[in-house]
Design an enzyme around this catalytic site. Structure first.
Site, PDB file in Angstrom:
ATOM      1  N   HIS A 151       0.826  -1.206   0.000  1.00 24.68           N
ATOM      2  CA  HIS A 151       0.000   0.000   0.000  1.00 24.68           C
ATOM      3  C   HIS A 151       0.863   1.260   0.000  1.00 24.68           C
ATOM      4  O   HIS A 151       1.668   1.455   0.908  1.00 24.68           O
ATOM      5  CB  HIS A 151      -0.896  -0.015   1.254  1.00 24.68           C
ATOM      6  CG  HIS A 151      -1.809   1.175   1.354  1.00 24.68           C
ATOM      7  ND1 HIS A 151      -1.918   1.935   2.496  1.00 24.68           N
ATOM      8  CD2 HIS A 151      -2.647   1.731   0.446  1.00 24.68           C
ATOM      9  CE1 HIS A 151      -2.794   2.896   2.289  1.00 24.68           C
ATOM     10  NE2 HIS A 151      -3.257   2.799   1.058  1.00 24.68           N
ATOM     11  N   HIS A 175      -7.910   8.046  -3.702  1.00 21.91           N
ATOM     12  CA  HIS A 175      -8.355   6.692  -4.035  1.00 21.91           C
ATOM     13  C   HIS A 175      -9.429   6.655  -5.110  1.00 21.91           C
ATOM     14  O   HIS A 175      -9.712   5.598  -5.656  1.00 21.91           O
ATOM     15  CB  HIS A 175      -8.884   5.991  -2.772  1.00 21.91           C
ATOM     16  CG  HIS A 175      -7.813   5.706  -1.761  1.00 21.91           C
ATOM     17  ND1 HIS A 175      -7.465   6.607  -0.775  1.00 21.91           N
ATOM     18  CD2 HIS A 175      -6.999   4.636  -1.588  1.00 21.91           C
ATOM     19  CE1 HIS A 175      -6.486   6.097  -0.028  1.00 21.91           C
ATOM     20  NE2 HIS A 175      -6.184   4.917  -0.494  1.00 21.91           N
ATOM     21  N   ARG A 250      -2.289  25.957   3.022  1.00 19.08           N
ATOM     22  CA  ARG A 250      -1.572  24.688   3.091  1.00 19.08           C
ATOM     23  C   ARG A 250      -2.202  23.892   4.242  1.00 19.08           C
ATOM     24  O   ARG A 250      -1.859  24.072   5.413  1.00 19.08           O
ATOM     25  CB  ARG A 250      -0.082  24.936   3.342  1.00 19.08           C
ATOM     26  CG  ARG A 250       0.862  23.799   2.923  1.00 19.08           C
ATOM     27  CD  ARG A 250       0.732  22.585   3.775  1.00 19.08           C
ATOM     28  NE  ARG A 250       1.536  21.456   3.291  1.00 19.08           N
ATOM     29  CZ  ARG A 250       1.009  20.271   2.970  1.00 19.08           C
ATOM     30  NH1 ARG A 250      -0.305  20.068   3.014  1.00 19.08           N
ATOM     31  NH2 ARG A 250       1.792  19.275   2.604  1.00 19.08           N
ATOM     32  N   CYS A 297       5.864  27.928   2.976  1.00 17.61           N
ATOM     33  CA  CYS A 297       5.850  26.470   3.010  1.00 17.61           C
ATOM     34  C   CYS A 297       7.247  25.942   2.690  1.00 17.61           C
ATOM     35  O   CYS A 297       7.931  26.493   1.828  1.00 17.61           O
ATOM     36  CB  CYS A 297       4.853  25.965   1.967  1.00 17.61           C
ATOM     37  SG  CYS A 297       4.784  24.169   1.862  1.00 17.61           S
ATOM     38  N   TYR A 435       9.476  17.192   6.186  1.00 16.20           N
ATOM     39  CA  TYR A 435      10.013  18.529   6.440  1.00 16.20           C
ATOM     40  C   TYR A 435      11.429  18.484   6.989  1.00 16.20           C
ATOM     41  O   TYR A 435      11.741  19.081   8.021  1.00 16.20           O
ATOM     42  CB  TYR A 435       9.083  19.302   7.393  1.00 16.20           C
ATOM     43  CG  TYR A 435       7.722  19.566   6.792  1.00 16.20           C
ATOM     44  CD1 TYR A 435       7.601  20.185   5.555  1.00 16.20           C
ATOM     45  CD2 TYR A 435       6.561  19.203   7.444  1.00 16.20           C
ATOM     46  CE1 TYR A 435       6.354  20.429   4.994  1.00 16.20           C
ATOM     47  CE2 TYR A 435       5.311  19.441   6.888  1.00 16.20           C
ATOM     48  CZ  TYR A 435       5.215  20.051   5.666  1.00 16.20           C
ATOM     49  OH  TYR A 435       3.979  20.297   5.116  1.00 16.20           O
TER      50      TYR A 435
END
Lengths: 595, 595
Positions: A151, A175, A250, A297, A435
């Site tokens: 997965h 999905h 975000r 970001c 990050y």
């Protein structure tokens, strides 16, 4: 299949000291040698994209349900890491291999009505790797035990074990693609009893994003659920303070609906026990402090890294950065009220934040910052309840968010629910396994997330907001005006922006401004507290002989940090920290009468 | 001569609002059009070098003697700036022009005995531009009025007006060159009376550098007087703590001889008045605080900028950086004892330091740092009396120097005499008109020193200490070990060093260490207080087909600042902040038997 079983074996005996990575790499090699590389590569982008979204929304290990307790934590982390990267590609490869072998069988199963009928009670028994992992989807029953390790979203899939997929797929909209249904169909083992299917439909899962706020149509959407979008670059340099509607969005999860009247903020980890504050408390018990701060970001300008080599993450342009005024209580003041004293620093090193945004398992978004930033008189960390002079909009953290000026957006936790003073960093996925920056030589086979620090302060950054790349300019205009933004993390003030019209051979110095034109600039901040960007502009004569200009900008902060020249040497597998010189190419259209 | 007279005119009427720079540039253009370019260029390097040294030792405007008061301060600064840069080249050009015209005359003057004889009293009357500027040298009397504006060292020359040149030339040894004597000879107007010459010789000036300490012979000397030297690079990576004898030396003036018993440190500018402390006071009244901190000269690696285009300054290699332990009183503690309170920060912004090292005019070395660095509990600014566990050696500031960790060497004032809390930065030459960074497009015609901030924190830096550039490696060695250092300013910890053996195409991650091999590494510093460098090392197999390797290193700090790729885009006229990737090229010598 050898390697898959080996991994399961690993899991069952909690054989934590064996390096699962190495084993998985062996699997990877096996797959590479298989006959299906072509097909695998064709579908890889979609699967990678899926992995990205799932991974960036995956939870920490703090809040897992009972049925997961059979798995060792270290195994889960290892597997999640594997599957999120090359693992995703591999997973599809493995799956496809199985699919090919079972091709005729699948057709048979799909069309057969002779499959057994199971009750929900029977399905529910299959929620561990020992007993098999079964799920239901639209009345079908699927045994996905073999698929778990493939997965792309990692072991998150186990959350649906013994139950329905629908609420999870509603959360992770990725999905809703045909190939995902194709994969699922291969694992069908039966039908859910009509009675239980009706019960399921009665508690129909709602779209967790249905209450997300409306957004301004001008935004360029990078992902709809969760919502991630940036304004057109030229809008950024239009105003020194970015209007909230245009401020980049975000989100990692659905926007939570928080009732300001019943809102509570819990402050934990200090000697005095837990302090709980209402919104009113925050507004009345602590002085209101206002700062102008730019948020960026970590993935801003990621698209430039994608051009070098595909990375994992949303394909941000240059506008995942914006500037606003923020008002609220100082985190320092709140911590002092909660019992913080200097001797706490003898054992505590971090301040963790938890959001009220959750995934289906109840896992919240989380992050932490160093304690000394949080308690510094010069840190200016806010528990902000206003943005640009108004209540913080839902997309930006209503009613309270953390604003950690000078620090990567990801630590500026929105919809703040809890603050924990701690010896440790946040254990969240986003702090531990996301990050962070790595060497360009590090790939998903070799990455060790523990080896790199969580991004906090960001490096010097600048970009050209106008002209746009590939713009055409008339020769008759004679001059060219270039505009952009520049900012640096850690309160380091931008002191200069150099602009080149010839790809970096010669440079001119742009004019900086820290306010809107015609208005007084913001007062010069004290050293180390320059939280806001500078907008910049330069008007230069069009070079007489050029048909094309490669416009480049680079900024310098007051620690004289400079931007790297090019993208490839700072490329990293997560596509963060993309701060090389920004380049746009424009064509000069000659006056036809002169040609 | 038009432009020279215009400048004098400017000076006399204190016409401060006219842009002297523009006028001087006009002169420059005139000179360029003249017939003497070839000759001028031939001598330019020596003159430039002279300008450099004089300029870097020139004083601020605070302490000028009475005969200078006729000059407006702004004019002086303008002229000094001009003469220090292209001005130096220009000056020699102007002079040479005059010299050519007067060629026969010079010969005549030199050989004539019919020149008048002047008393010292008569000479002393000529110490202003109105009355002429006369000086004496070895019994000759010279009217240098016309030369003043051409002097590469700026108006510093006026300090000798009416007196002897010898003590000044002893301080600035660059004058001991034949072409300087040639220039002087043209301005001879008489002989000093024998009686006065004898008096002069009786008070024979001593060499102000004669009491400088002995230095280790391994040091590579960039300048003898004042002493500036760096160790061989490979010594740097031999030990995490650089032995004091090998620590790079960067003196701006002669090393002062300070008697520790009578040493006094004055702390001024605080509400309580001046606090005066003895060395014993510093050692006993304040807790002793020890840090490990790397100091780096702003000009470290300047030689790489010189290869792009000539810059002004000492031609440092990669070793103007070293690491030591420092012990002393915290500046914060001393300021608190002197009456510092938080409300001082309402008007004060800087803490100035004055050294006890002086030039002949009594001007001391000076610099300042931001107040918040000085008083921060996390700033770790020391008034250090020990280096590497012993009394600070004379070259490093005995008995007391400031150590401002994370900050450029130039602010770490040695032989500390005075501390002043102030609203303003130090007005010293080194704070105002030196140690600043500019765009590569800025030259000495366009530079405005006010437009750039004084360098404080330095950017991320790294270099390869071994192998040396152009080294040869035997193919039979199979592997190559590369070593170096990495450091960043502002307490930002180095978190990664990437090394490439192919000029930056592919990268490997080096191993970092923060201690000597076989010893426990220093404990990890708190966020923002990583003052010491990391040494790094990597051993990699020799690439099978390569005949030559371009080895490159680049470092990353915990704010993810990265080094720029190349030198030309960060080139600046002072050659400071040279922190592009460091590159060395080595040859692989193939085994002869295989060839």
């Amino acid at each position: 299949m050898f390697c898959l079983f080996f991994l399961f074996f690993l899991n069952l005996i909690s054989f934590q000291n064996i390096n699962a990575m190495l084993l998985f790499r062996r699997c990877h090699s096996l797959t590479r040698l298989g006959p299906l590389n072509t097909q695998r590569h064709q579908v890889a982008p979609a699967v990678v994209s899926c992995a990205v979204r799932l991974c960036s929304s995956s939870s920490s290990s703090e809040d897992h349900r009972s049925h997961q307790h059979v798995h060792s934590v270290s195994w889960k982390h290892g597997l999640a890491g594997l599957l999120a990267g090359t693992g995703a590609v591999l997973a599809y490869g493995l799956h496809h291999h199985k699919a090919e072998r079972a091709d005729i069988g699948v057709q048979t199963i799909e069309k057969s009505s002779s499959l057994p009928v199971f009750s929900q009670e029977e399905v529910t028994k299959h929620r561990s790797l020992e007993n098999g992992i079964w799920v239901t989807y639209k009345g079908g029953v699927y045994d996905i035990t073999e698929f778990v390790a493939m997965h792309p979203g990692g072991d998150k899939i186990l959350l649906a074990a013994g139950g329905a997929l629908e609420p999870f797929w509603a959360l992770y909209a990725v999905h809703n693609q045909e190939h995902v249904l194709e994969i699922l169909s291969e694992y069908k083992v039966g039908e859910l009893s009509l009675e239980d299917l009706k019960k399921q439909q009665a508690v129909k899962s709602s779209d967790p994003y249905s209450s997300d706020p409306e957004r301004h149509p001008v935004l360029h959407i990078n992902n709809l659920k969760p919502f991630n979008a940036e304004p057109p670059p030229e809008i950024l340099s239009d105003s020194y303070i970015t209007p909230s509607a245009f401020f980049f969005k975000r989100n990692h999860l659905p926007v939570p609906q928080v009732d300001p009247a019943s809102y509570q903020l819990h402050v934990e980890g200090l000697p005095g026990g837990t302090l709980t504050l209402s919104l009113e408390d925050l507004k009345t018990r602590f002085p209101k402090h206002t700062i102008t701060a730019t948020l960026q970001c970590a993935g801003n300008r990621r698209s430039e890294m994608n051009k070098v080599k595909q990375v994992k993450g949303l394909n941000w342009g240059i506008a995942a950065i914006s500037n606003a005024t923020w008002s609220g209580a100082l985190l320092r003041d709140v911590l002092l009220a909660a019992g913080y004293k200097p001797d706490v620093a003898q054992w505590a090193r971090h301040v963790q934040f938890e959001g009220l945004d959750t995934d289906v398992t109840g896992t919240t978004y989380g992050a932490s910052i160093p304690l000394n930033k949080a308690v510094s008189e010069e840190g200016d960390v806010l528990l902000a309840y206003q943005m640009n002079g108004e209540d913080i909009p839902p997309d930006h953290g209503f009613p309270v968010r953390v604003v950690v000026p000078g620090t990567v957006g990801a630590r500026n936790v929105k919809w703040l629910g809890k603050i924990v003073v701690s010896a440790d960093e946040s254990s969240s996925h986003w702090q531990q396994n996301d990050y962070k920056g790595f060497s360009p030589g590090t790939d998903w086979d070799t990455v060790d997330f523990k080896s790199a620090p969580a991004i906090q302060e960001l490096p010097i950054q600048s970009a050209i907001t106008t002209p746009a790349d590939s713009a055409e300019i008339d020769r008759s205009e004679e001059t060219l005006t270039v505009k952009g933004y520049a900012w640096s993390g850690g309160g380091r003030e931008v002191v200069r922006v150099d602009v080149s019209l010839d790809g970096g051979k010669t440079w001119q110095v742009a004019q900086l401004r820290s306010g809107d034109k015609g208005q007084a600039p913001e007062p010069s901040p004290p050293t180390g507290r320059a939280w806001a960007w500078k907008l910049w502009e330069i008007t230069a004569p069009l070079p007489p002989d050029a048909r094309e200009l490669e416009i480049v900008c680079k900024a310098v902060d007051n620690s004289y940090n400079m931007q790297p020249d090019t993208v490839p040497p700072i490329w990293n597998l997560r596509g963060v920290l993309s701060n090389a010189w920004h380049r746009v190419t424009v064509k000069i259209r000659e006056d036809e009468s002169e040609e």
